[in-house]
Write an enzyme that holds these catalytic residues in place. Sequence first.
Site, PDB file in Angstrom:
ATOM      1  CD  GLU A   1      -3.124  -0.792   2.190  1.00  0.00           C
ATOM      2  OE1 GLU A   1      -2.891  -0.104   3.187  1.00  0.00           O
ATOM      3  OE2 GLU A   1      -4.236  -1.302   1.951  1.00  0.00           O
TER       4      GLU A   1
ATOM      5  CD  GLU B   1      -4.532  -5.836   2.755  1.00  0.00           C
ATOM      6  OE1 GLU B   1      -5.243  -5.239   3.596  1.00  0.00           O
ATOM      7  OE2 GLU B   1      -3.302  -5.672   2.667  1.00  0.00           O
TER       8      GLU B   1
HETATM    9  C1  GAL Z   1      -4.366  -2.652   5.063  1.00  0.00           C
HETATM   10  C2  GAL Z   1      -2.952  -3.195   5.200  1.00  0.00           C
HETATM   11  C3  GAL Z   1      -2.958  -4.512   5.950  1.00  0.00           C
HETATM   12  C4  GAL Z   1      -3.771  -4.388   7.201  1.00  0.00           C
HETATM   13  C5  GAL Z   1      -5.166  -3.934   6.849  1.00  0.00           C
HETATM   14  C6  GAL Z   1      -6.087  -3.770   8.028  1.00  0.00           C
HETATM   15  O1  GAL Z   1      -4.363  -1.310   4.730  1.00  0.00           O
HETATM   16  O2  GAL Z   1      -2.384  -3.385   3.934  1.00  0.00           O
HETATM   17  O3  GAL Z   1      -1.646  -4.886   6.233  1.00  0.00           O
HETATM   18  O4  GAL Z   1      -3.158  -3.472   8.027  1.00  0.00           O
HETATM   19  O5  GAL Z   1      -5.105  -2.692   6.240  1.00  0.00           O
HETATM   20  O6  GAL Z   1      -6.201  -4.945   8.710  1.00  0.00           O
END
Ligand code: GAL
Length: 847
Positions: free
Chosen positions: A185, A254
Amino acid sequence: MWVKSKLLVVLVEALLLQLIYGQGFDYNVSYDSRSIIINGERKLIISGSIHYPRSVPAMWPGLVQLAKEGGVNAIESYVFWNGHELSPDNFYFEGRFDLVNFVKIVHQAGMYMILRIGPFVAAEWNYGGVPVWLHYVPGTVFRTDNEPWKYYMEKFTTYIVNLLKEEKLFASQGGPIILAQIENEYGNYEKAYGDGGKRYAQWCAKMALSKNIGVPWIMCQQWDTPDPVINTCNAFYCHDFTPVSAKSPKIWTENWPGWFKSFGSPTPHRPAEDIAYAVARFFQKGGSVHNYYVYHGGTNFGRTAGDYVTTSYDYDAPIDEYGLARFPKWGHLKELHGAIKLCEKALLNGERTSLSLGPLLEADVYTETSGSCAAFLSNSDNKTDRIVQFRNMTYNLPAWSVSILPDCKNVEFNSAKVGSQSSVIDMVSEELQQSASSDNRDLKNLQWEVFVEKPGIWGEPDFNITGFVDHINTTKDTTDYLWVTTSLYLDSNEILENNSSQVLSVKSKGHALHVFVNQELQGSPSGTDFTAEIPISLKAGINEITLLSMTVGLTSAGTLYEWVGAGLTSVELKGLKNGTLDLANFTWFYKIGLQGEHLNLYKGDGLKSSNWISTMEPPKQQPLTWYKVLVDAPSNNEPIGLDMIHMWKGLAWLNGEQIGRYWPINSSKYDSCVDHCDYRGEFSQKKCSTGCGEPTQRWYHIPRSWFKPSGNVLVIFEERGGDPTQIRFSKRKVSSICSFVSEDHPSLSALSWTSPVNEPNDVSLTARLSCPGSTLISSIKFASFGDPSGACGSYTRGDCHDPNSVSVVEKICLNKSECDIKLTNDNFNQAFCPNTVRRLAVEAVCG
Ligand code: GAL
């Protein structure tokens, strides 16, 4: 002869392995704008994150298998740099950090792997995964264009790549890894780092590509990714995402099926219907690689959690922290995956046509030249159910839902209709027990050993200085604890008559503090940044002010996050006759860590330290106390949580293994929580929280594999005071499984709607039950065909009820690991309640 047949066996085994796991075959992994292509074939990837150090090796095969059963075909994990490179060039890959073993387990399960090397990862992991020592290498600024950072980051990336190459774990070598990620990110922060940020992002891509891993690299949330690196999406919804390059497929790295929890906050939940809606929308709109972050969240053992994040990283994920399938979420998503898989051919090779079926109503149809056809019908209205016409058929589309039609005609799945079984899970308490000796199971009263620390500097101070230092720069995160003390002389006439007017006013960058005056505990403020006014009692003469400053995990993300400090910034004594005394001008003495930590009281020889004192009556409500007790393993084999509801805050170990920080601190009752979650409409982290005003985390997972049958050493360090005799093991038990089906749709979900039309393919008329593990249905607690209502664990009969319901269900299900109960005439008397929509509710016990 023997040699020959042995050789034959080996050859056949090798061939089988190749067939089953593809071991030994080199895969060619490439991509086009539609999908990942493996050996010339487009592939749909439905992946789930399982972070290897958030469980233990003994759990890995089971977790991976449960993911596979849930219809997931790839496992994703970050690589956790600070768990591997403990100091420069000092590498660790044992136990929970045995990355190679984990990847091999995924391979053996016949699944793909997506490896997000980072090595910055965020992940609510201490310091975002970067080793704290790197912050102290002169000239280093994390995640931007400077030599020390790039040097160490590349060195670690290369180390990991080489390690995996040696083990032939990339798909290009016959292994399971089909994609690898560099950075994490970074696009969200790049601008804040100016030109250096831009240069760094490009350098990352180039550096990664130079490692020649033979499979594509990805960068998530990165808006300037150079080809052939693919940029990917992270969010609650990614159907509208378009990759920067027209040549890249649409990848969702994600999809958060819940959210993480912080100490003092309520528990987040994301409804299964909304997750399924988001996933179905993604595939509807041309997505082809999807990953749940996280499919199993697990546990932040020891001190691995990021700032203020709880030891539990359950995340409301499809597999819960303890490794059990979470119903109905796991089951609902399994059905979703099955439906999407049925569309694979048409989805990946067909032409897409999108058409509007009305406001917020869309149909996306994939047709292939060979004639195969798959369609997704969606209703994105967050309130209104709709009836739509598609290809001369009528379909009922509940609000905020997607129907999947793998043949463009029959509805295989609707995201809002939960047909999966549900379950009741209990934490069943068991007292700590101690057998008289390992081969004699006579139980005896618990024999405790105790060591009480004195508040303040033990031994020699590490240093003294006028005023305050940054906590993290001082401890370098070798411990949570830093003692900070001073003393002052007060004349009797400096203290006002009314002793209660004196207040210690403290400011701290975080995260928690215990305040002692003359060895007595006065208060325990906490927060990521706080000011507190603590009433204290002073005496005439010398007064000792003793502060125990604590970190609760280091910041894990954000621009320049590595510079976020912690600890005291100001201490003032208010309410003296002469007004306020600023103690910043005093000499303060510092000591890093607790005495018990220096004595290693929780492991190895420290367990035998002469400081431990035996007692049958361990002190209660006693600050700064170490407790040790030998305990038997809890009976049977359910997963175990350590119940710490009667303790305040501290650390816990079993047999030298770090369970982690415990802190049941209540969340505020004024936080936003819901009794009932409406899955319809955009989800955000706080939308469906529960547990306002309740303890943030009561149970702390202890993996079964850490136990031996008896003689387990449980060590607790309690900071403020609790009742150790109330500590319990709790067994996580699936006490019931349930199914609730209705003649009009698979389940009456939390929100009911009437269905004026019959779905072309109504899969609703079967109640399906399946016991966890190797257990069998041992009894039917409730069964009613008629108009029952309620939720799993509390069903009640309605006005009409077929009296044979229980015996029918018993006949079909007893002593089976799973069973299907059909709502047919043969099974139930259809003459009952002819004018109502009939339902069947079943609650069964597995044993
Ligand atoms: C994203 C990040 C992950 C984790 C997630 C929230 O932005 O890439 O590593 O932190 O948020 O659980």
